[in-house]
Design a protein around this motif. Structure first.
Motif, PDB file in Angstrom:
ATOM      1  N   SER A  94      23.484  19.144  32.968  1.00  0.00           N
ATOM      2  CA  SER A  94      23.000  20.442  32.709  1.00  0.00           C
ATOM      3  C   SER A  94      23.967  21.386  33.650  1.00  0.00           C
ATOM      4  O   SER A  94      23.576  22.426  33.690  1.00  0.00           O
ATOM      5  N   THR A  95      24.863  20.986  34.289  1.00  0.00           N
ATOM      6  CA  THR A  95      25.812  21.595  35.115  1.00  0.00           C
ATOM      7  C   THR A  95      26.691  22.882  34.275  1.00  0.00           C
ATOM      8  O   THR A  95      27.156  22.313  33.478  1.00  0.00           O
ATOM      9  N   THR A  96      26.407  24.088  34.690  1.00  0.00           N
ATOM     10  CA  THR A  96      27.283  24.922  34.161  1.00  0.00           C
ATOM     11  C   THR A  96      28.304  25.403  34.825  1.00  0.00           C
ATOM     12  O   THR A  96      28.599  25.184  36.299  1.00  0.00           O
ATOM     13  N   GLU A  98      29.009  28.496  35.824  1.00  0.00           N
ATOM     14  CA  GLU A  98      28.451  29.290  37.059  1.00  0.00           C
ATOM     15  C   GLU A  98      28.143  28.503  38.213  1.00  0.00           C
ATOM     16  O   GLU A  98      28.416  28.809  39.237  1.00  0.00           O
ATOM     17  N   ASP A  99      27.452  27.212  38.045  1.00  0.00           N
ATOM     18  CA  ASP A  99      26.999  26.515  39.199  1.00  0.00           C
ATOM     19  C   ASP A  99      28.102  25.925  39.813  1.00  0.00           C
ATOM     20  O   ASP A  99      28.268  25.867  41.181  1.00  0.00           O
ATOM     21  N   GLN A 102      29.904  28.783  41.848  1.00  0.00           N
ATOM     22  CA  GLN A 102      29.196  29.019  43.112  1.00  0.00           C
ATOM     23  C   GLN A 102      29.253  27.866  44.303  1.00  0.00           C
ATOM     24  O   GLN A 102      29.710  28.287  45.657  1.00  0.00           O
ATOM     25  N   VAL A 103      29.519  26.738  44.046  1.00  0.00           N
ATOM     26  CA  VAL A 103      29.774  25.595  44.993  1.00  0.00           C
ATOM     27  C   VAL A 103      31.050  25.972  45.293  1.00  0.00           C
ATOM     28  O   VAL A 103      31.520  25.693  46.741  1.00  0.00           O
TER      29      VAL A 103
END
Length: 228
Positions: A94-96, A98-99, A102-103
């Protein structure tokens, strides 16, 4: 800034996938082949192949041995390699983008500081060579080529740090982004030509700050980078 989904991997990713497939199922220490033979099988340039090899080594997939009988060998799984596999497994879940961004934006100030502290003359020379690749993409007005050269530069900066955990997490985050992003576009009302000119200058300034060992300037530029 907007991102669009990737339909096909970059040439670096294709080479990574081919070599990883060759290494899959081999015992640690088993030989894949010579560097030249594997590069030919991947069908990519020397620079692209070397970038792929850096990623594969960082992920613990292969090792390189020089000299007669040398070449590419399957690596023994290490804790870092297992961490990389776990991060990449998120990609299929489910990682996007956008995620991941951010990291990435949280890690890049640390990596810039590490590059300022630990960058060697060879590191700096290779960073400037990658800047020239970005210049060539700007001259060609090729946003896809520009993005690939841009991300190669960021990966190379990450490779400077002696902190293996920081490097491994960042490179795998970049892998997630690379798998899902075909290009990075400016916001509305910003011409593409102006945008990539501006991005090129920002990266020129980042490399100059690393070369000058200027922590404050590097931190300022990385903050500006994450805001675009």
């Amino acid at each position: 800034m907007a991102t669009t989904s990737r339909g096909a991997s970059s040439s670096v990713d294709r080479a990574v996938d081919i070599v990883a497939a060759l290494a899959e199922g081999l015992d640690p220490g088993q030989r894949l082949g010579t560097k030249g033979a594997i590069q030919a099988e991947c069908g990519v340039s020397k620079g692209t192949f070397n970038e792929a090899l850096r990623l594969l080594q960082a992920r613990g997939v292969i090792t390189l041995r020089p000299g007669p009988g040398g070449g590419l060998f399957a690596a023994s799984p290490t804790p870092m390699a297992k961490l990389g596999s776990s991060l990449l497994a998120l990609d299929a879940d489910s990682t996007t983008v956008e995620d991941a961004m951010q990291v990435r934006d949280s890690l890049e100030p640390l990596l810039a500081a590490e590059a300022v502290d630990h960058g060697s003359l060879t590191d700096i020379r290779e960073l400037w060579a990658l800047i020239e690749d970005m210049r060539a993409a700007v001259a060609a007005r090729d946003p896809d080529q520009f993005l690939e050269a841009n991300w190669c530069l960021h990966r190379r900066i990450a490779e400077i740090t002696p902190n293996q955990l920081l490097r491994q997490v960042y490179l795998n985050i970049m892998g997630i982004m690379d798998d899902h992003t075909v290009n990075v576009l400016p916001g509305p009302h910003v011409p593409l030509s102006d945008y990539i000119d501006e991005r090129l200058q920002l990266h020129v300034d980042i490399v100059a700050a690393i070369e000058a060992r200027d922590h404050d300037r590097a931190a300022e530029l990385i903050r500006a980078h994450s805001m675009h």
